[in-house]
Scaffold this active site. Structure first.
Site, PDB file in Angstrom:
ATOM      1  N   GLY A  11       7.092  16.123   9.562  1.00  0.00           N
ATOM      2  CA  GLY A  11       7.147  15.675   8.649  1.00  0.00           C
ATOM      3  C   GLY A  11       6.068  16.752   7.383  1.00  0.00           C
ATOM      4  O   GLY A  11       5.893  17.893   8.071  1.00  0.00           O
ATOM      5  N   SER A 125      -3.630   5.253   3.786  1.00  0.00           N
ATOM      6  CA  SER A 125      -3.952   5.287   2.237  1.00  0.00           C
ATOM      7  C   SER A 125      -4.918   4.978   1.705  1.00  0.00           C
ATOM      8  O   SER A 125      -5.661   4.055   1.789  1.00  0.00           O
ATOM      9  CB  SER A 125      -2.775   4.946   2.152  1.00  0.00           C
ATOM     10  OG  SER A 125      -2.489   4.855   0.691  1.00  0.00           O
ATOM     11  N   THR A 127      -4.002   3.680  -1.446  1.00  0.00           N
ATOM     12  CA  THR A 127      -3.431   2.101  -1.696  1.00  0.00           C
ATOM     13  C   THR A 127      -4.096   1.201  -1.189  1.00  0.00           C
ATOM     14  O   THR A 127      -3.795   0.313  -1.669  1.00  0.00           O
ATOM     15  CB  THR A 127      -2.004   2.059  -1.373  1.00  0.00           C
ATOM     16  OG1 THR A 127      -1.536   2.494  -0.180  1.00  0.00           O
ATOM     17  CG2 THR A 127      -1.276   4.103  -2.303  1.00  0.00           C
ATOM     18  N   TYR A 149       3.446  -0.874   0.465  1.00  0.00           N
ATOM     19  CA  TYR A 149       3.574   0.036   1.423  1.00  0.00           C
ATOM     20  C   TYR A 149       2.333   0.290   1.567  1.00  0.00           C
ATOM     21  O   TYR A 149       1.854   0.109   2.586  1.00  0.00           O
ATOM     22  CB  TYR A 149       3.866   1.851   0.556  1.00  0.00           C
ATOM     23  CG  TYR A 149       3.403   2.507   0.541  1.00  0.00           C
ATOM     24  CD1 TYR A 149       3.496   3.271   2.064  1.00  0.00           C
ATOM     25  CD2 TYR A 149       2.219   3.366   0.541  1.00  0.00           C
ATOM     26  CE1 TYR A 149       2.920   4.292   2.798  1.00  0.00           C
ATOM     27  CE2 TYR A 149       1.687   4.299   0.595  1.00  0.00           C
ATOM     28  CZ  TYR A 149       1.826   5.026   2.247  1.00  0.00           C
ATOM     29  OH  TYR A 149       0.923   5.656   2.903  1.00  0.00           O
ATOM     30  N   LYS A 153       0.219  -0.686   5.469  1.00  0.00           N
ATOM     31  CA  LYS A 153      -1.173  -0.190   5.894  1.00  0.00           C
ATOM     32  C   LYS A 153      -2.449  -0.283   6.314  1.00  0.00           C
ATOM     33  O   LYS A 153      -3.282  -0.411   7.566  1.00  0.00           O
ATOM     34  CB  LYS A 153      -1.414   1.218   5.270  1.00  0.00           C
ATOM     35  CG  LYS A 153      -0.685   2.466   4.515  1.00  0.00           C
ATOM     36  CD  LYS A 153      -0.257   3.444   5.692  1.00  0.00           C
ATOM     37  CE  LYS A 153       0.984   4.026   5.884  1.00  0.00           C
ATOM     38  NZ  LYS A 153       0.810   5.048   6.659  1.00  0.00           N
ATOM     39  N   TYR A 177      -6.140   8.567   2.910  1.00  0.00           N
ATOM     40  CA  TYR A 177      -5.867   9.607   2.286  1.00  0.00           C
ATOM     41  C   TYR A 177      -6.002   9.742   0.803  1.00  0.00           C
ATOM     42  O   TYR A 177      -5.350   8.220   0.796  1.00  0.00           O
ATOM     43  CB  TYR A 177      -4.404  10.121   2.572  1.00  0.00           C
ATOM     44  CG  TYR A 177      -3.695  10.836   4.098  1.00  0.00           C
ATOM     45  CD1 TYR A 177      -4.541  10.661   5.189  1.00  0.00           C
ATOM     46  CD2 TYR A 177      -2.688  11.003   4.080  1.00  0.00           C
ATOM     47  CE1 TYR A 177      -4.331  10.800   6.823  1.00  0.00           C
ATOM     48  CE2 TYR A 177      -2.237  10.897   5.755  1.00  0.00           C
ATOM     49  CZ  TYR A 177      -3.489  10.809   6.785  1.00  0.00           C
ATOM     50  OH  TYR A 177      -2.950  11.639   8.300  1.00  0.00           O
ATOM     51  N   PRO A 293       4.677  -0.200 -14.332  1.00  0.00           N
ATOM     52  CA  PRO A 293       4.397  -1.413 -13.826  1.00  0.00           C
ATOM     53  C   PRO A 293       3.409  -1.125 -12.375  1.00  0.00           C
ATOM     54  O   PRO A 293       4.036  -0.723 -11.595  1.00  0.00           O
ATOM     55  CB  PRO A 293       5.014  -2.273 -13.963  1.00  0.00           C
ATOM     56  CG  PRO A 293       6.507  -1.909 -14.689  1.00  0.00           C
ATOM     57  CD  PRO A 293       6.279  -0.366 -14.138  1.00  0.00           C
TER      58      PRO A 293
END
Length: 339
Positions: A11, A125, A127, A149, A153, A177, A293
């Site tokens: 990747g 992440s 997030t 997602y 994580k 990240y 959103p």
């Protein structure tokens, strides 16, 4: 030469990390199921580095096969990139994300323990933080992801913390990240998303090269410098180097760490677009669309803990990121598929 299993090694971030590992005397072994990647990318890494790069088409959820690969190559460490990563897609397909990201990591960790592989670097992440309570995000910011997602994580992070507490594995680096962009300066490897890009930079690059007519800018009325969303973009090569430094740290200071990987400042959508126009010499047509959103107006990292614990700091600026992204996209207008 230290053998390192790199899951998702074909990747975007995986290939760049393989290049950095090979340059620093490590011997990566790649596992990838090629759902979101291409074997051509690995051939490019071999050409770029003039090194062998063993690779296997395999899924991390196949515990027995991963155990066999770890034992065959006597891997001392794993860098774990494999998984699904699109926020919007995770809302539509949450079970697939939990399967790939959580069950996949559980399977991989089980294989590592069976094989006696002790060191683990995890691709997490920003997030996991969710809506900012304060900025910049530090590693002590509350963890409250707003999409599946991010939840996957965080679930893996919690699983790793429990594993560390049990004593079954202690050399664990959790790397959170922010927004990786750019490509290797050679233009031989870069981000090649399947279908419509979910992230800003590859979409901008595909507009510049003529694959897409215009960029949709979702919201121009945020409380930011120009009304568009602000993110902490970092060069993928800087990000890749951090994984090598995490492995190096295990040798001199064993034990778990969690660090943010970002530049420490944010750039808006329009700032990135203008920088890319300057790097490419191409105009990027824009369509202003309503906010999406769940989008956050602005966030960026406090990366000081990464500097303290890893000796890492971002070296490339936004102009460098755009220059290298354009080198990749202009040389590979249709990604790896034309190779």
């Amino acid at each position: 030469m230290k053998q390192v299993l790199v899951t998702g090694g074909a990747g975007y971030i995986g290939t760049h990390t393989c290049v950095e590992l090979l340059a620093r005397g490590y011997s990566p072994v790649v596992v990838d199921n090629f759902v979101n990647s291409s074997p051509v990318a690995l051939d490019r890494v071999r050409r770029l580095t003039n090194h062998e790069l063993p690779s296997y088409e395999a899924d991390v959820r196949d515990t027995a096969q991963i155990t066999d690969i770890l034992k065959k190559h006597n891997c001392e460490a794993v860098i774990h990139f494999a998984g699904l990563k699109a926020v919007g897609d995770s809302v539509a397909r949450p079970l697939e994300y939990y399967s790939a990201n959580v069950i996949g990591t559980h399977s991989l960790l089980t294989a590592m323990i069976d094989a006696g592989t002790a060191q683990f670097v995890f691709s997490s992440s920003a997030t996991v933080y969710g809506e900012p309570v304060f900025l910049p995000y530090t590693e002590t910011h509350p963890l409250s992801p707003t999409n599946p997602y991010g939840q996957t994580k965080l679930t893996v992070e919690l699983m790793l913390n429990d594993l560390i507490a049990s004593g079954a594995m202690t050399d664990v680096a959790i790397l959170r990240y922010f927004n990786p962009i750019g490509a290797h300066e050679s233009g031989m490897i870069g981000e090649d998303p399947h279908g419509v890009p979910n992230n800003l930079m590859p979409y901008v690059a595909q507009v510049a090269v003529g694959r897409r007519p215009a960029l949709n800018v979702f919201g121009d009325d945020y409380d930011t410098v120009d009304g568009t969303g602000v993110r902490d973009y970092l060069h993928v090569v800087d990000l890749a180097r951090a994984h090598v430094l995490a492995l190096n740290r295990f040798s001199r200071a064993p034990g778990p760490i969690t660090v943010n990987l970002g530049t420490g400042h944010g750039s808006s959508v329009l700032e990135l677009v203008r920088a890319f126009e300057q790097a490419s010499g191409r105009d990027i047509p824009l369509n202003i669309a309503p906010r999406r959103p769940g989008d956050i107006a602005a966030f960026w990292a406090d990366p000081s803990q990464a500097e303290s614990l890893l000796g890492w700091r971002a070296e490339f600026d936004l102009a460098d990121m755009c220059r290298d992204q354009w080198a990749w996209q202009s040389q590979n207008p249709h990604g790896f598929s034309a190779s």
